[in-house]
Structure formats: C-alpha cells, structure tokens
Design a protein around this motif. Structure first.
Motif, PDB file in Angstrom:
ATOM      1  N   ALA A   1      44.929  46.334  43.118  1.00  0.00           N
ATOM      2  CA  ALA A   1      44.646  47.482  43.995  1.00  0.00           C
ATOM      3  C   ALA A   1      45.179  48.771  43.387  1.00  0.00           C
ATOM      4  CB  ALA A   1      45.264  47.254  45.365  1.00  0.00           C
ATOM      5  N   ILE A   2      44.445  49.835  43.603  1.00  0.00           N
ATOM      6  CA  ILE A   2      44.890  51.168  43.186  1.00  0.00           C
ATOM      7  C   ILE A   2      45.858  51.665  44.254  1.00  0.00           C
ATOM      8  CG2 ILE A   2      44.102  53.534  42.805  1.00  0.00           C
ATOM      9  CD1 ILE A   2      41.383  52.254  41.911  1.00  0.00           C
TER      10      ILE A   2
ATOM     11  N   ASN B   1      39.544  52.135  46.264  1.00  0.00           N
ATOM     12  CA  ASN B   1      39.771  50.713  46.570  1.00  0.00           C
ATOM     13  C   ASN B   1      38.591  50.097  47.310  1.00  0.00           C
ATOM     14  OD1 ASN B   1      42.289  49.955  45.405  1.00  0.00           O
ATOM     15  ND2 ASN B   1      43.328  51.237  46.906  1.00  0.00           N
ATOM     16  N   LYS B   2      38.017  50.845  48.252  1.00  0.00           N
ATOM     17  CA  LYS B   2      36.840  50.342  48.987  1.00  0.00           C
ATOM     18  C   LYS B   2      35.665  50.116  48.043  1.00  0.00           C
ATOM     19  CE  LYS B   2      37.723  52.522  53.418  1.00  0.00           C
ATOM     20  NZ  LYS B   2      37.824  53.934  53.711  1.00  0.00           N
TER      21      LYS B   2
ATOM     22  N   ASP C   1      33.762  43.370  39.705  1.00  0.00           N
ATOM     23  CA  ASP C   1      34.555  43.046  38.509  1.00  0.00           C
ATOM     24  C   ASP C   1      35.551  44.158  38.179  1.00  0.00           C
ATOM     25  OD1 ASP C   1      32.486  44.801  37.839  1.00  0.00           O
ATOM     26  OD2 ASP C   1      32.304  44.044  35.794  1.00  0.00           O
ATOM     27  N   LEU C   2      35.323  45.360  38.725  1.00  0.00           N
ATOM     28  CA  LEU C   2      36.235  46.479  38.476  1.00  0.00           C
ATOM     29  C   LEU C   2      37.585  46.274  39.159  1.00  0.00           C
ATOM     30  CD1 LEU C   2      33.707  49.412  39.047  1.00  0.00           C
ATOM     31  CD2 LEU C   2      34.571  48.590  36.833  1.00  0.00           C
ATOM     32  N   ALA C   3      37.600  45.456  40.210  1.00  0.00           N
ATOM     33  CA  ALA C   3      38.835  45.253  40.984  1.00  0.00           C
ATOM     34  C   ALA C   3      39.944  44.622  40.135  1.00  0.00           C
ATOM     35  CB  ALA C   3      38.554  44.399  42.212  1.00  0.00           C
ATOM     36  N   GLN C   4      39.581  43.975  39.019  1.00  0.00           N
ATOM     37  CA  GLN C   4      40.579  43.317  38.158  1.00  0.00           C
ATOM     38  C   GLN C   4      41.166  44.274  37.115  1.00  0.00           C
ATOM     39  OE1 GLN C   4      41.204  40.338  39.391  1.00  0.00           O
ATOM     40  NE2 GLN C   4      39.436  40.763  40.697  1.00  0.00           N
TER      41      GLN C   4
ATOM     42  N   ASN D   1      36.269  59.047  42.541  1.00  0.00           N
ATOM     43  CA  ASN D   1      37.488  58.714  43.284  1.00  0.00           C
ATOM     44  C   ASN D   1      38.589  58.188  42.373  1.00  0.00           C
ATOM     45  OD1 ASN D   1      37.115  59.107  46.362  1.00  0.00           O
ATOM     46  ND2 ASN D   1      35.158  58.325  45.642  1.00  0.00           N
ATOM     47  N   ALA D   2      38.244  57.302  41.441  1.00  0.00           N
ATOM     48  CA  ALA D   2      39.254  56.741  40.529  1.00  0.00           C
ATOM     49  C   ALA D   2      39.831  57.835  39.625  1.00  0.00           C
ATOM     50  CB  ALA D   2      38.650  55.622  39.695  1.00  0.00           C
ATOM     51  N   ALA D   3      38.961  58.694  39.090  1.00  0.00           N
ATOM     52  CA  ALA D   3      39.438  59.766  38.208  1.00  0.00           C
ATOM     53  C   ALA D   3      40.304  60.754  38.980  1.00  0.00           C
ATOM     54  CB  ALA D   3      38.270  60.478  37.542  1.00  0.00           C
ATOM     55  N   GLN D   4      39.949  61.025  40.228  1.00  0.00           N
ATOM     56  CA  GLN D   4      40.771  61.930  41.027  1.00  0.00           C
ATOM     57  C   GLN D   4      42.145  61.332  41.331  1.00  0.00           C
ATOM     58  OE1 GLN D   4      39.902  64.939  40.593  1.00  0.00           O
ATOM     59  NE2 GLN D   4      39.579  65.630  42.694  1.00  0.00           N
ATOM     60  N   VAL D   5      42.210  60.010  41.491  1.00  0.00           N
ATOM     61  CA  VAL D   5      43.519  59.366  41.666  1.00  0.00           C
ATOM     62  C   VAL D   5      44.357  59.603  40.408  1.00  0.00           C
ATOM     63  CG1 VAL D   5      44.746  57.166  41.920  1.00  0.00           C
ATOM     64  CG2 VAL D   5      42.680  57.598  43.274  1.00  0.00           C
ATOM     65  N   TRP D   6      43.767  59.338  39.238  1.00  0.00           N
ATOM     66  CA  TRP D   6      44.483  59.490  37.963  1.00  0.00           C
ATOM     67  C   TRP D   6      44.881  60.950  37.748  1.00  0.00           C
ATOM     68  CZ3 TRP D   6      45.135  61.902  33.425  1.00  0.00           C
ATOM     69  CH2 TRP D   6      45.820  61.224  32.410  1.00  0.00           C
TER      70      TRP D   6
END
Length: 197
Positions: free
Chosen positions: A2-3, A40-41, A47-50, A72-77
């Motif tokens: 999980a992120i 996360n949703k 397969d990205l969840a791993q 969303n993932a890039a904004q988290v980073w």
C-alpha cells in the motif's frame, strides 16, 4: 504494497511565518492524503499493487489508459519529496557538494536562484519547478500537473510546489513572493546534498 502518507518531517507550525500551519494542514492532511487514497484505490487488485511508488510511476508514465494512476502516484511522490526539501531555518546560500556543483554548472548561486525562481513563476497553471541532475550536470526544469523529471531519466534534487494550494492561504496570488521565501528561508540544502550522492 500500500502507498502510505508519510508524516511531515517537522511540526505543522515549524515553517511559520513563511508557510503557516493552516497551509500545511490543508496541503498535507487533505491534498496529499487524497492523492494517497486515490492511488491506492486505483492500483487495488492490479499487478501495480505489488510495486513500490517509484516503480509504479515509471511503469505507467506515458500510458494514457493509466493517467489516473500516474497523476495520483506521482503527486504522492512529488509531495513527499517537497516536504523534505524544506526545513525550519533553511534557505540561503548552499553548503557542501551542492554549493560547488551550483557554481560549476550555473556560474554562481545568484544565477541558480534567478533561473529556479523564473521556472516557478513561468510555470503556467499548476506544476513544479525542479533542480535535477541530468547527464552529470545540474539543470532546472519545470513540469505541469503531476509530471516528474525522473520519468525522463533525470534525478530530482530539489522541488518547489507551485500549485496554488501550496501557497494561496499565505501568499494569495503572489507566487513570486512565495518562491523568494522558499529560496531564502526554507530550502533544506542538507536534503539536497543527500540526494546528490
């Protein structure tokens, strides 16, 4: 895998008067958390969840069907990196290896400041201004929305968030003032030096 939403590396009021606790409360606890929750949703059951966050970003970059995941993932980073680029009592002229590299690649600290602030001011709409390492040389780039220079093979060393939610409560429409304050009072050169290694 999980992120997660990382804690801020300082208390919410630690950057005052330059960035208010109220701004950090909204920016970290609401905006950053929303990106974490959405990412996360979107990866749940795929397969990205791993994968870890950086691997997810690199894997989906440029894939229009995965734009929501990337954004969303890039904004988290980007946000996690941005928090670490600041510290109480920061800013001003750099020390350590980055100081020599800035002089070598920009000619002077003043020239770096001028180019970095200009990138932030001229980024139209939402986005980021970055100091990166590209082919062994320092370079300043700006990116719109959630874009991150690492997907182009560059190594991020420093970033300033120029989305309005990063500064509007404290500076309203005065983005240049926010950028000046970021450079003069907030940059954590210790963190930048740690990224240079």
């Amino acid at each position: 895998m999980a992120i997660t939403l990382p804690d801020l590396p300082y208390a919410k009021n630690a950057l005052e008067p330059h960035i208010s606790a109220r701004t950090l409360e909204f920016h970290h606890d609401k905006h950053h958390k929303a990106y974490v929750d959405n990412a996360n949703k979107l990866i749940e059951g795929t397969d990205l969840a791993q994968l870890d966050l950086e691997a997810i970003i690199k894997k989906v970059a440029g894939d229009a069907s995965k734009a929501g995941v990337f954004n969303n993932a890039a904004q988290v980073w980007n946000h996690s990196f941005y928090w670490n680029c600041m510290k109480p009592g920061g800013g001003g002229a750099p020390t350590g290896d980055i100081a020599q590299k800035i002089n070598a690649d920009f000619g002077s600290y003043e020239k770096f400041v001028e180019e970095f602030k200009n990138a932030g001011v001229t980024q139209f709409g939402s986005g980021w201004a970055w100091l990166v390492l590209a082919d062994g040389k320092l370079k300043i780039v700006k990116t719109p929305n959630a874009e991150n220079p690492m997907v182009q093979g560059m190594k991020p060393l420093l970033v300033v968030d120029v989305w309005e939610h990063a500064y509007y409560l404290d500076y309203q429409n005065r983005r240049p003032d926010y950028l000046t304050t970021f450079v003069d009072k907030l940059i954590s050169w210790d963190f930048v030096n740690s990224c240079l290694k």
